[in-house]
Design an enzyme around this catalytic site. Sequence first.
Site, PDB file in Angstrom:
ATOM      1  N   GLY A  38     -13.783  53.110  -3.264  1.00 39.63           N
ATOM      2  CA  GLY A  38     -14.552  52.155  -3.743  1.00 39.63           C
ATOM      3  C   GLY A  38     -14.704  52.404  -5.333  1.00 39.63           C
ATOM      4  CB  SER A  39     -12.862  54.132  -8.026  1.00 39.28           C
ATOM      5  OG  SER A  39     -11.669  53.624  -8.097  1.00 39.28           O
ATOM      6  CG  ASN A  40     -10.870  48.958  -8.779  1.00 38.71           C
ATOM      7  OD1 ASN A  40     -10.721  48.416  -9.774  1.00 38.71           O
ATOM      8  ND2 ASN A  40      -9.782  49.588  -7.932  1.00 38.71           N
ATOM      9  NE  ARG A  43      -4.408  40.156  11.729  1.00 41.14           N
ATOM     10  CZ  ARG A  43      -4.577  41.190  10.976  1.00 41.14           C
ATOM     11  NH1 ARG A  43      -5.227  41.331   9.947  1.00 41.14           N
ATOM     12  NH2 ARG A  43      -3.589  42.217  11.266  1.00 41.14           N
ATOM     13  CG  MET A  72      -7.005  49.443   2.798  1.00 42.46           C
ATOM     14  SD  MET A  72      -5.590  48.990   1.476  1.00 42.46           S
ATOM     15  CE  MET A  72      -4.570  49.739   2.187  1.00 42.46           C
ATOM     16  NE  ARG A  73      -8.103  44.824   9.527  1.00 41.36           N
ATOM     17  CZ  ARG A  73      -7.232  45.716  10.565  1.00 41.36           C
ATOM     18  NH1 ARG A  73      -6.808  46.665  10.376  1.00 41.36           N
ATOM     19  NH2 ARG A  73      -6.915  44.612  11.619  1.00 41.36           N
ATOM     20  CG  LEU A  92      -7.857  38.615   4.372  1.00 44.09           C
ATOM     21  CD1 LEU A  92      -8.470  38.580   2.668  1.00 44.09           C
ATOM     22  CD2 LEU A  92      -9.083  38.912   5.283  1.00 44.09           C
ATOM     23  CG  HIS A 104      -0.922  44.750  -5.968  1.00 40.71           C
ATOM     24  ND1 HIS A 104      -0.970  45.119  -4.947  1.00 40.71           N
ATOM     25  CD2 HIS A 104       0.350  44.735  -6.603  1.00 40.71           C
ATOM     26  CE1 HIS A 104       0.373  45.698  -4.589  1.00 40.71           C
ATOM     27  NE2 HIS A 104       1.021  45.431  -5.620  1.00 40.71           N
TER      28      HIS A 104
END
Length: 220
Positions: A14-16, A67, A92-93, A95, A111
Amino acid sequence: MARLKTAVLISGRGSNLEALMRACAEKDFPAEIALVISNRADAGGLDHAKRAGIASAIVPHKDYPSREAFEAALTKTLEAAGIGLICLAGFMRLLTASFVEHWRDRMINIHPSLLPAFPGLDTHARALAEGVRFVGCTVHFVRTEMDHGPIIVQAAVPVLPGDDEATLAARVLTAEHRAYPLALRLVAEGRVKVVGERTEIAGTSGGGAILLNPADDRRA
Ligand code: GRF
């Protein structure tokens, strides 16, 4: 003016998210983080949200039979909070097309490469193996194809002699923490228009300078 209600979706550190939170805490920033969602209960980023008093939700993908069911739960949570924009930040899923279409031009991602180079995982190792002289990050609208979609902001950093994956990742991450808040601001100000599969951004000038790597020693 009402601030754009934004949700940040995370899976890890969670740094972003922190960088976006810092930006949103500034006076007159045009977006607010109204919700943080993680698909993992152990995501470090959840602590940042809690400390800042931001609403958070854990939607564990493993609790859902498919999903589609997982994404229906996400959309329900997002819409209940009146979210207008989703920022994926280390989520990290993969979509599905229907989720991506539902949030079309209302969902952005960061990204750690200069797309369209090096989509997918292990970007820094692949960049080092190719011997490229610049790497960086890209913030883009999300499309069905992974790490693909209209580009909003890119930031470039040099690859330096002796770099390894860790040093390169750290340099790119510092750039990410500047690029993502800028992209969020531009989108929230309504300055980003999607035209075909590109964006047009009102009222910005390009960086302008030529970056050489290695530097041209004779001109140093
Ligand atoms: C970042 O490198 C981002 O570009 C990628 O996943 C990483 C997330 O890091 N999509 P953090 O959780 O924001 O620290």
